[in-house]
Design a protein around this motif. Structure first.
Motif, PDB file in Angstrom:
ATOM      1  N   ARG A   1      26.493 -61.449 -59.261  1.00 50.82           N
ATOM      2  CA  ARG A   1      27.940 -61.505 -59.073  1.00 50.82           C
ATOM      3  C   ARG A   1      28.381 -62.927 -58.745  1.00 50.82           C
ATOM      4  NH1 ARG A   1      29.724 -56.640 -59.569  1.00 50.82           N
ATOM      5  NH2 ARG A   1      28.491 -54.861 -58.938  1.00 50.82           N
ATOM      6  N   GLY A   2      29.540 -63.294 -59.274  1.00 55.40           N
ATOM      7  CA  GLY A   2      30.108 -64.605 -58.990  1.00 55.40           C
ATOM      8  C   GLY A   2      29.824 -65.599 -60.101  1.00 55.40           C
ATOM      9  N   ALA A   3      30.375 -66.793 -59.946  1.00 58.24           N
ATOM     10  CA  ALA A   3      30.210 -67.850 -60.950  1.00 58.24           C
ATOM     11  C   ALA A   3      28.731 -68.208 -61.087  1.00 58.24           C
ATOM     12  CB  ALA A   3      31.016 -69.076 -60.557  1.00 58.24           C
ATOM     13  N   LEU A   4      28.305 -68.441 -62.313  1.00 53.74           N
ATOM     14  CA  LEU A   4      26.908 -68.783 -62.570  1.00 53.74           C
ATOM     15  C   LEU A   4      26.591 -70.159 -61.993  1.00 53.74           C
ATOM     16  CD1 LEU A   4      26.505 -67.515 -66.236  1.00 53.74           C
ATOM     17  CD2 LEU A   4      26.158 -66.296 -64.094  1.00 53.74           C
ATOM     18  N   VAL A   5      25.400 -70.293 -61.430  1.00 54.20           N
ATOM     19  CA  VAL A   5      25.001 -71.538 -60.777  1.00 54.20           C
ATOM     20  C   VAL A   5      23.966 -72.315 -61.584  1.00 54.20           C
ATOM     21  CG1 VAL A   5      25.539 -70.672 -58.479  1.00 54.20           C
ATOM     22  CG2 VAL A   5      23.237 -70.368 -59.410  1.00 54.20           C
ATOM     23  N   ALA A   6      23.509 -71.764 -62.699  1.00 52.91           N
ATOM     24  CA  ALA A   6      22.512 -72.428 -63.533  1.00 52.91           C
ATOM     25  C   ALA A   6      22.906 -72.286 -64.999  1.00 52.91           C
ATOM     26  CB  ALA A   6      21.130 -71.811 -63.298  1.00 52.91           C
ATOM     27  N   ARG A   7      22.370 -73.149 -65.831  1.00 55.08           N
ATOM     28  CA  ARG A   7      22.613 -73.029 -67.271  1.00 55.08           C
ATOM     29  C   ARG A   7      21.652 -72.029 -67.894  1.00 55.08           C
ATOM     30  NH1 ARG A   7      22.946 -77.647 -72.004  1.00 55.08           N
ATOM     31  NH2 ARG A   7      22.904 -76.137 -73.701  1.00 55.08           N
ATOM     32  N   TYR A   8      20.392 -72.030 -67.446  1.00 58.58           N
ATOM     33  CA  TYR A   8      19.375 -71.169 -68.043  1.00 58.58           C
ATOM     34  C   TYR A   8      19.002 -70.040 -67.091  1.00 58.58           C
ATOM     35  CZ  TYR A   8      18.926 -74.998 -71.324  1.00 58.58           C
ATOM     36  OH  TYR A   8      19.189 -75.950 -72.263  1.00 58.58           O
ATOM     37  N   TYR A   9      18.969 -68.848 -67.641  1.00 59.72           N
ATOM     38  CA  TYR A   9      18.506 -67.659 -66.935  1.00 59.72           C
ATOM     39  C   TYR A   9      17.424 -67.038 -67.798  1.00 59.72           C
ATOM     40  CZ  TYR A   9      22.476 -68.176 -63.828  1.00 59.72           C
ATOM     41  OH  TYR A   9      23.357 -68.664 -62.908  1.00 59.72           O
ATOM     42  N   TYR A  10      16.585 -66.235 -67.181  1.00 64.86           N
ATOM     43  CA  TYR A  10      15.439 -65.664 -67.887  1.00 64.86           C
ATOM     44  C   TYR A  10      15.419 -64.158 -67.665  1.00 64.86           C
ATOM     45  CZ  TYR A  10      14.357 -70.534 -68.231  1.00 64.86           C
ATOM     46  OH  TYR A  10      14.447 -71.875 -68.509  1.00 64.86           O
ATOM     47  N   ILE A  11      15.204 -63.430 -68.748  1.00 63.82           N
ATOM     48  CA  ILE A  11      15.267 -61.966 -68.713  1.00 63.82           C
ATOM     49  C   ILE A  11      13.978 -61.374 -69.251  1.00 63.82           C
ATOM     50  CG2 ILE A  11      16.434 -59.926 -69.689  1.00 63.82           C
ATOM     51  CD1 ILE A  11      18.228 -61.341 -67.785  1.00 63.82           C
ATOM     52  N   TYR A  12      13.534 -60.323 -68.605  1.00 65.96           N
ATOM     53  CA  TYR A  12      12.460 -59.477 -69.119  1.00 65.96           C
ATOM     54  C   TYR A  12      12.977 -58.047 -68.981  1.00 65.96           C
ATOM     55  CZ  TYR A  12       8.291 -56.780 -69.642  1.00 65.96           C
ATOM     56  OH  TYR A  12       7.390 -55.855 -70.088  1.00 65.96           O
ATOM     57  N   ALA A  13      12.831 -57.251 -70.032  1.00 66.23           N
ATOM     58  CA  ALA A  13      13.298 -55.859 -69.962  1.00 66.23           C
ATOM     59  C   ALA A  13      12.273 -54.961 -70.641  1.00 66.23           C
ATOM     60  CB  ALA A  13      14.662 -55.716 -70.636  1.00 66.23           C
ATOM     61  N   VAL A  14      12.192 -53.749 -70.151  1.00 66.74           N
ATOM     62  CA  VAL A  14      11.269 -52.763 -70.700  1.00 66.74           C
ATOM     63  C   VAL A  14      12.031 -51.484 -71.005  1.00 66.74           C
ATOM     64  CG1 VAL A  14      10.550 -51.941 -68.406  1.00 66.74           C
ATOM     65  CG2 VAL A  14       9.040 -51.619 -70.358  1.00 66.74           C
ATOM     66  N   ASP A  15      11.701 -50.857 -72.115  1.00 68.28           N
ATOM     67  CA  ASP A  15      12.306 -49.591 -72.543  1.00 68.28           C
ATOM     68  C   ASP A  15      11.520 -48.461 -71.893  1.00 68.28           C
ATOM     69  OD1 ASP A  15      12.795 -47.179 -74.024  1.00 68.28           O
ATOM     70  OD2 ASP A  15      13.575 -48.393 -75.673  1.00 68.28           O
ATOM     71  N   TYR A  16      12.125 -47.767 -70.941  1.00 72.17           N
ATOM     72  CA  TYR A  16      11.450 -46.690 -70.226  1.00 72.17           C
ATOM     73  C   TYR A  16      11.206 -45.461 -71.095  1.00 72.17           C
ATOM     74  CZ  TYR A  16      12.332 -48.845 -65.626  1.00 72.17           C
ATOM     75  OH  TYR A  16      12.358 -49.667 -64.534  1.00 72.17           O
ATOM     76  N   ASP A  17      12.071 -45.199 -72.066  1.00 74.32           N
ATOM     77  CA  ASP A  17      11.996 -43.962 -72.819  1.00 74.32           C
ATOM     78  C   ASP A  17      11.113 -44.040 -74.063  1.00 74.32           C
ATOM     79  OD1 ASP A  17      13.688 -42.718 -70.979  1.00 74.32           O
ATOM     80  OD2 ASP A  17      15.480 -43.374 -72.063  1.00 74.32           O
ATOM     81  N   ARG A  18      11.198 -45.131 -74.795  1.00 75.32           N
ATOM     82  CA  ARG A  18      10.455 -45.232 -76.051  1.00 75.32           C
ATOM     83  C   ARG A  18       9.339 -46.262 -76.013  1.00 75.32           C
ATOM     84  NH1 ARG A  18      15.053 -46.045 -80.351  1.00 75.32           N
ATOM     85  NH2 ARG A  18      15.788 -47.357 -78.682  1.00 75.32           N
TER      86      ARG A  18
END
Length: 144
Positions: free
Chosen positions: A39-56
């Motif tokens: 929440r709020g204004a972003l403080v960095a240019r780069y963010y990193y995401i990892y996501a997993v599909d729980y169902d498939r």
């Protein structure tokens, strides 16, 4: 409103971890819904995401390695993950172009558009988030 949001445009529930200063996770995002991760204004240019599909099964990952674990976590530093008792996980990079807010769209491979491709999903490796996710996100906004 300035936030970092993630929209799950798949038919599955997903678990999401994010990294920018530190790595932190998990958020549970229901199928075809969005959630605010920061929440709020972003403080960095780069963010990193990892996501997993729980169902498939499958994951959205990349080559920016950070530490993670199967339970809720906030982990400082990206070095020596295994020696410190954590998993070493590949996150994909999100360049926000220094915008104040940003939304990441997770899609199935077949749903990707040429102008906004996302990293392809692959098989889940040996170190992964919980294999049995809750059937509904917790009332506290999905963070567990």
């Amino acid at each position: 409103m300035a936030d970092f949001r993630l929209c799950n445009n798949t038919g599955s529930r997903v678990g999401v971890a994010i990294g920018y200063k530190d790595a932190e996770g998990w958020w549970n995002v229901s199928a075809r819904s969005c959630d605010t991760l920061l929440r709020g204004a972003l403080v960095a240019r780069y963010y990193y995401i990892y996501a997993v599909d729980y169902d498939r099964g499958g994951e959205w990952s990349g080559h920016a390695y950070m530490c993670s674990r199967e339970k809720e976590f906030t982990i400082r530093g990206t070095e020596n993950c295994l020696a410190r008792g954590y998993d070493r996980t590949g996150y994909f990079e999100v360049d926000t172009s220094e915008q104040r807010s940003w939304t990441v769209q997770l899609t199935d491979n077949a749903e990707q558009t040429p102008d906004r491709p996302l990293p392809p999903r692959g098989p889940i490796g040996p170190s992964r988030p919980p294999s049995a996710a809750p059937t509904t996100p917790p009332a506290d906004g999905g963070k567990r």
